[in-house]
Design an enzyme around this catalytic site. Structure first.
Site, PDB file in Angstrom:
ATOM      1  CG  HIS A 226       7.367  -3.264  -9.873  1.00 26.27           C
ATOM      2  ND1 HIS A 226       7.525  -2.877  -8.270  1.00 26.27           N
ATOM      3  CD2 HIS A 226       8.182  -2.171 -10.404  1.00 26.27           C
ATOM      4  CE1 HIS A 226       8.251  -2.030  -8.128  1.00 26.27           C
ATOM      5  NE2 HIS A 226       8.453  -1.598  -9.108  1.00 26.27           N
ATOM      6  CE1 TYR A 230       8.726   3.345 -10.399  1.00 26.39           C
ATOM      7  CE2 TYR A 230       8.383   0.791 -10.220  1.00 26.39           C
ATOM      8  CZ  TYR A 230       9.103   1.841  -9.857  1.00 26.39           C
ATOM      9  OH  TYR A 230      10.262   1.570  -9.121  1.00 26.39           O
ATOM     10  CG  HIS A 377       7.454  -0.445   0.638  1.00 27.95           C
ATOM     11  ND1 HIS A 377       8.438   0.324   0.124  1.00 27.95           N
ATOM     12  CD2 HIS A 377       6.960  -1.115  -0.709  1.00 27.95           C
ATOM     13  CE1 HIS A 377       8.448   0.522  -1.120  1.00 27.95           C
ATOM     14  NE2 HIS A 377       7.744  -0.463  -1.696  1.00 27.95           N
ATOM     15  CG  PHE A 378       1.699  -1.270   0.073  1.00 30.84           C
ATOM     16  CD1 PHE A 378       0.460  -0.841   0.525  1.00 30.84           C
ATOM     17  CD2 PHE A 378       1.929  -2.417   0.255  1.00 30.84           C
ATOM     18  CE1 PHE A 378      -0.536  -1.540   1.013  1.00 30.84           C
ATOM     19  CE2 PHE A 378       0.968  -3.386   0.693  1.00 30.84           C
ATOM     20  CZ  PHE A 378      -0.182  -2.827   0.999  1.00 30.84           C
ATOM     21  CG  HIS A 379      -0.252   1.941   3.955  1.00 32.69           C
ATOM     22  ND1 HIS A 379      -0.346   0.367   4.053  1.00 32.69           N
ATOM     23  CD2 HIS A 379      -1.575   2.286   3.961  1.00 32.69           C
ATOM     24  CE1 HIS A 379      -1.397   0.224   3.999  1.00 32.69           C
ATOM     25  NE2 HIS A 379      -2.444   1.286   3.905  1.00 32.69           N
ATOM     26  NE  ARG A 442       1.136  -7.961   2.325  1.00 32.33           N
ATOM     27  CZ  ARG A 442       1.354  -7.682   1.118  1.00 32.33           C
ATOM     28  NH1 ARG A 442       2.228  -7.964   0.418  1.00 32.33           N
ATOM     29  NH2 ARG A 442       0.341  -6.931   0.336  1.00 32.33           N
ATOM     30  NE  ARG A 443      -1.449 -10.164   0.810  1.00 28.25           N
ATOM     31  CZ  ARG A 443      -0.148 -10.647   0.176  1.00 28.25           C
ATOM     32  NH1 ARG A 443       0.125 -11.500   0.865  1.00 28.25           N
ATOM     33  NH2 ARG A 443       0.145 -10.044  -0.801  1.00 28.25           N
TER      34      ARG A 443
HETATM   35 FE1  HAS Z   1       7.472  -1.062  -3.786  1.00 26.39          FE
HETATM   36  C1  HAS Z   1       6.094  -4.059  -2.497  1.00 26.39           C
HETATM   37  C2  HAS Z   1      10.285  -2.505  -4.338  1.00 26.39           C
HETATM   38  C3  HAS Z   1       8.743   1.827  -5.127  1.00 26.39           C
HETATM   39  C4  HAS Z   1       4.417   0.118  -3.864  1.00 26.39           C
HETATM   40  N1  HAS Z   1       5.591  -1.836  -3.347  1.00 26.39           N
HETATM   41  C5  HAS Z   1       5.162  -3.136  -2.905  1.00 26.39           C
HETATM   42  C6  HAS Z   1       3.862  -3.383  -2.819  1.00 26.39           C
HETATM   43  C7  HAS Z   1       3.283  -2.012  -3.075  1.00 26.39           C
HETATM   44  C8  HAS Z   1       4.333  -1.201  -3.638  1.00 26.39           C
HETATM   45  C9  HAS Z   1       1.923  -1.830  -3.203  1.00 26.39           C
HETATM   46  O1  HAS Z   1      11.655  -5.268  -4.430  1.00 26.39           O
HETATM   47  C10 HAS Z   1       3.245  -4.511  -2.220  1.00 26.39           C
HETATM   48  C11 HAS Z   1       2.577  -5.381  -3.303  1.00 26.39           C
HETATM   49  C12 HAS Z   1       1.991  -6.629  -2.693  1.00 26.39           C
HETATM   50  O2  HAS Z   1       0.626  -6.369  -2.416  1.00 26.39           O
HETATM   51  O3  HAS Z   1       2.488  -7.556  -2.419  1.00 26.39           O
HETATM   52  N2  HAS Z   1       9.054  -0.529  -4.631  1.00 26.39           N
HETATM   53  C13 HAS Z   1      10.482  -0.969  -4.684  1.00 26.39           C
HETATM   54  C14 HAS Z   1      11.448  -0.316  -5.294  1.00 26.39           C
HETATM   55  C15 HAS Z   1      10.961   1.007  -5.304  1.00 26.39           C
HETATM   56  C16 HAS Z   1       9.925   0.962  -4.883  1.00 26.39           C
HETATM   57  C17 HAS Z   1      12.977  -0.984  -5.766  1.00 26.39           C
HETATM   58  N3  HAS Z   1       6.737   0.666  -4.268  1.00 26.39           N
HETATM   59  C18 HAS Z   1       7.334   1.704  -4.879  1.00 26.39           C
HETATM   60  C19 HAS Z   1       6.268   2.898  -5.202  1.00 26.39           C
HETATM   61  C20 HAS Z   1       5.279   2.383  -4.946  1.00 26.39           C
HETATM   62  C21 HAS Z   1       5.275   0.794  -4.438  1.00 26.39           C
HETATM   63  C22 HAS Z   1       6.590   4.230  -5.895  1.00 26.39           C
HETATM   64  C23 HAS Z   1       3.820   2.929  -5.020  1.00 26.39           C
HETATM   65  C24 HAS Z   1       3.635   4.115  -5.357  1.00 26.39           C
HETATM   66  N4  HAS Z   1       8.293  -3.077  -3.536  1.00 26.39           N
HETATM   67  C25 HAS Z   1       9.629  -3.382  -3.886  1.00 26.39           C
HETATM   68  C26 HAS Z   1       9.626  -4.759  -3.568  1.00 26.39           C
HETATM   69  C27 HAS Z   1       8.467  -5.066  -3.204  1.00 26.39           C
HETATM   70  C28 HAS Z   1       7.393  -4.168  -3.054  1.00 26.39           C
HETATM   71  C29 HAS Z   1      10.676  -5.703  -4.020  1.00 26.39           C
HETATM   72  C30 HAS Z   1       8.027  -6.665  -2.742  1.00 26.39           C
HETATM   73  C31 HAS Z   1       8.097  -7.087  -1.408  1.00 26.39           C
HETATM   74  C32 HAS Z   1       7.813  -8.227  -0.876  1.00 26.39           C
HETATM   75  O4  HAS Z   1       8.682  -9.075  -0.436  1.00 26.39           O
HETATM   76  O5  HAS Z   1       6.441  -8.638  -1.114  1.00 26.39           O
HETATM   77  C33 HAS Z   1      11.722   2.133  -6.177  1.00 26.39           C
HETATM   78  O6  HAS Z   1      11.109   2.537  -7.158  1.00 26.39           O
HETATM   79  C34 HAS Z   1      11.978   3.363  -5.270  1.00 26.39           C
HETATM   80  C35 HAS Z   1      12.738   4.175  -5.626  1.00 26.39           C
HETATM   81  C36 HAS Z   1      12.697   5.592  -5.113  1.00 26.39           C
HETATM   82  C37 HAS Z   1      13.472   6.415  -4.645  1.00 26.39           C
HETATM   83  C38 HAS Z   1      13.307   7.565  -3.727  1.00 26.39           C
HETATM   84  C39 HAS Z   1      13.685   8.971  -4.724  1.00 26.39           C
HETATM   85  C40 HAS Z   1      13.323  10.128  -3.772  1.00 26.39           C
HETATM   86  C41 HAS Z   1      12.644  11.301  -4.594  1.00 26.39           C
HETATM   87  C42 HAS Z   1      12.232  12.312  -3.674  1.00 26.39           C
HETATM   88  C43 HAS Z   1      12.881  13.446  -3.610  1.00 26.39           C
HETATM   89  C44 HAS Z   1      12.698  14.546  -2.476  1.00 26.39           C
HETATM   90  C45 HAS Z   1      12.773  15.805  -2.399  1.00 26.39           C
HETATM   91  C46 HAS Z   1      12.248  16.639  -1.151  1.00 26.39           C
HETATM   92  C47 HAS Z   1      13.336  16.598  -3.747  1.00 26.39           C
HETATM   93  C48 HAS Z   1      15.179   6.024  -4.728  1.00 26.39           C
HETATM   94  C49 HAS Z   1      12.383  11.226  -5.902  1.00 26.39           C
HETATM   95  C50 HAS Z   1      13.590  16.829  -0.532  1.00 26.39           C
HETATM   96  C51 HAS Z   1      13.553  17.871   0.618  1.00 26.39           C
HETATM   97  C52 HAS Z   1      14.113  17.676   1.728  1.00 26.39           C
HETATM   98  C53 HAS Z   1      14.060  18.769   2.729  1.00 26.39           C
HETATM   99  C54 HAS Z   1      14.746  16.524   2.080  1.00 26.39           C
END
Ligand code: HAS
Length: 552
Positions: A226, A230, A377-379, A442-443
């Site tokens: 995890h 990050y 999700h991760f793409h 997957r996979r």
């Molecule tokens: Fe994830 C699985 C939970 C974020 C990558 N994640 C993965 C895997 C990868 C990955 C590679 O809880 C697969 C691993 C494998 O091979 O099995 N992930 C989360 C959560 C977050 C999260 C809670 N993941 C990421 C990020 C990644 C990433 C970032 C890569 C860079 N993930 C999971 C969980 C799994 C998981 C489970 C396991 C699933 C399973 O069962 O296998 C959080 O950090 C996300 C928080 C993000 C936000 C969004 C904030 C938005 C922002 C943008 C603002 C936009 C603006 C522009 C200002 C709350 C900061 C707006 C403009 C307009 C005009 C609208």
């Protein structure tokens, strides 16, 4: 008389060469990894067989290792070294020696690991789950990559602490501070995977031990896994907080908020690995629950980041005469690829982050776990949010390091690249999310389940993934061409290394942020809290070890 235009690098030449060395490896990995991605999506469409005697899982291993581990690690370290050199000052001879040693160790590690994957003796995917067992060379290569990255981490720590000695009592440069936090997290997290490789995988693969405790190895992997994601995200946040404001002509909204969100990311990104293991037996549900709560806490700094970015955009928009909450939208430099690419990354992080919250929510995880939803999700997060931000950085970083210019024509090509990448990713990742909800695994190679009537419903989604994958491949080729032009052929000159300054309205930054003993201490306490009891439990109640499944 013909006027000669001088080539001016944005940082000291030895530092620029060091950062560029990382970029060459990163973009070579992009080429190899994304080509494998295309082959995979084509295979899954059922209309194509992978040529050259390579099998699906081998290609998938190359794809995951090259893009998830090599491209990211090399790009991130190169970017951090450049950003620190720019804001804290150039490296000493000793620091450069340390960093080059790290770079070469990592590069040799990548060559060794890739060799064993290419000869099909390490087809274990980027997660190398036990009891699959690769050739020892694969693990030795990985250890070299990890230890090499530690040496670069030490270089960054040394430079930061030298800056503090040279400037007593002053607030440290934000980008250098952020690089230190990211690498502290990386060093603590990689201890888990290093322990598992050295204590479990290598001895088994060398024939010294005969069995392996699968749950221990997976727990140690996800202790690292995890924070790994990050480690990819934080450098993108560095650019969002400290570089994008300059590109749009604005200021950093709050230095304190930026540092606080990085500190929170350090504290909460490690003790959450169980959210990848929610469906695994052998881990007490109570501790899974605790780690799900901690996962929800790690979402908070991302929400703070979103808030800070909106504030930056709105403030700049108002300065330029924009009215209302979204008046800024019309005032942003949409034709500047240095802004457009990371901005699209931010927008797509909204659904990407929401998908993460779904994954982390225990019951919903039962629906999506091990389906291709997770790949979707991760793409969206890694391959769109993070990678589009990295591309956005590359457009100015590469010419600024090589003493060249991002020309109007290359900027235009960058915009085309951004659009192509976004369209390809939306199609591919969207189809992956849908197919995942229908239970698509997957996979899995198409050849694994071809002919099964239940799986035929997935056909259109897999076709869509192949279309998306093909568009992405075109996007990758455009990016590589732009990279080569920026590195070697663009006109000589001086390209800006944009670093934003702080808004006048921002308050004083509290000194406590530099209290490393405090932050590292709390991080370790949280890790001990989240892992000690379940880990003792896993070891005390371990079933007999599993014999290794030798793949070489
Ligand atoms: Fe994830 C699985 C939970 C974020 C990558 N994640 C993965 C895997 C990868 C990955 C590679 O809880 C697969 C691993 C494998 O091979 O099995 N992930 C989360 C959560 C977050 C999260 C809670 N993941 C990421 C990020 C990644 C990433 C970032 C890569 C860079 N993930 C999971 C969980 C799994 C998981 C489970 C396991 C699933 C399973 O069962 O296998 C959080 O950090 C996300 C928080 C993000 C936000 C969004 C904030 C938005 C922002 C943008 C603002 C936009 C603006 C522009 C200002 C709350 C900061 C707006 C403009 C307009 C005009 C609208």
């Amino acid at each position: 008389m013909k006027k000669t235009i001088k080539s001016v690098r944005s940082i000291a030449t030895p530092d620029a060469k060091l950062a560029m060395a990382h970029m060459y490896v990163a973009f070579a990995a992009l080429f190899i990894g994304a080509t494998c991605g295309l082959l995979q999506t084509l295979e899954r469409s059922g209309k194509f067989t992978i040529p050259g005697g390579f099998n699906y899982y081998q290609i998938l291993t190359v794809h995951g290792v090259m893009l998830g581990l090599v491209l990211t690690t090399f790009f991130i370290l190169g970017f951090m070294l450049a950003a620190q050199s720019k804001t804290a000052g150039s490296y000493s001879k000793g620091e450069l020696r340390l960093a080059w040693t790290g770079f070469w160790m990592m590069t040799v590690g990548v060559v060794v690991t890739s060799y064993f994957i290419l000869i099909n003796k390490a087809t274990v995917l980027y997660t190398f789950y036990a009891p699959m067992m690769a050739h020892p060379g694969f693990y030795i290569g990985l250890v070299l990559v990890i230890v090499g990255s530690w040496l670069i981490g030490f270089t960054v720590f040394k430079r930061h602490s030298r800056w503090r000695k040279e400037n007593p009592g002053k607030k440290t440069p934000l980008l250098s501070y952020m690089a230190v936090i990211t690498l502290v997290m990386w060093q603590i997290a990689t201890l888990g995977v290093a322990a598992s490789v050295l204590i479990q995988f290598l001895p088994m693969s060398l024939g010294i031990t005969e069995t392996i405790d699968v749950l221990v190895s997976r727990t140690l992997f996800w202790y690292f896994g995890h924070p790994l994601v990050y480690f990819w995200l934080l450098p993108a946040y560095m650019a969002w907080y400290a570089i994008i404001p300059k590109i749009i002509g604005g200021k950093i909204f709050s230095d304190t908020l930026a540092r606080l969100s990085f500190v929170l990311l350090l504290l909460f990104s490690i003790p959450v690995g169980f959210h990848h293991q929610l469906t695994e037996p052998g881990i007490d549900p109570f501790w899974k629950y605790i780690q799900v709560i901690l996962t929800m806490l790690v979402v908070i700094p991302s929400l703070m980041t979103a808030f800070s970015l909106f504030a930056t955009f709105e403030a700049r928009g108002r300065e330029l005469g924009g009215k209302g909450l979204f008046g800024w939208v019309k005032k942003m430099p949409w034709k500047d690829v240095r802004f457009l690419a990371p901005f699209i990354g931010m927008v797509l992080f909204i659904p990407g982050g929401a998908g993460g919250i779904i994954n982390a929510s225990n019951q919903m995880n039962q629906v999506v776990h091990n389906t291709i939803w997770v790949t979707g999700h991760f793409h969206l997060t890694a391959a769109t949010t993070v990678i589009l931000t990295f591309f956005g950085i590359a457009y100015w970083l590469i010419p600024s390091l090589t003493g060249r210019k991002l020309t109007a024509s290359l900027n235009r090509w960058g915009i085309i690249q951004t659009i192509v990448w976004t369209v390809g990713m939306l199609i591919m990742s969207g189809a992956m999310h849908w197919q995942g909800l229908l239970g698509g695994p997957r996979r899995s190679a198409y050849s694994e389940y071809a002919g099964n009537a239940d799986t035929m419903a997935w056909g259109p989604y897999q076709m869509a993934q192949a279309v998306g994958g093909t568009i992405l491949f075109i996007g990758m080729v455009i990016m590589i061409v732009i990279f080569i032009r920026l590195a070697f052929f663009a006109p000589k000159g001086e390209e800006e290394f944009p670093v934003a300054t702080l808004s006048h309205d921002a308050g004083e930054t509290p000194k406590v942020f530099e209290n490393w003993k405090l932050w590292i201490g709390i991080t370790l306490l949280l890790i001990l809290f989240a892992y000690t009891i379940p880990f003792i439990d896993i070891i005390q109640n371990a079933p007999p070890g599993s014999p290794g499944f030798k793949l070489y």
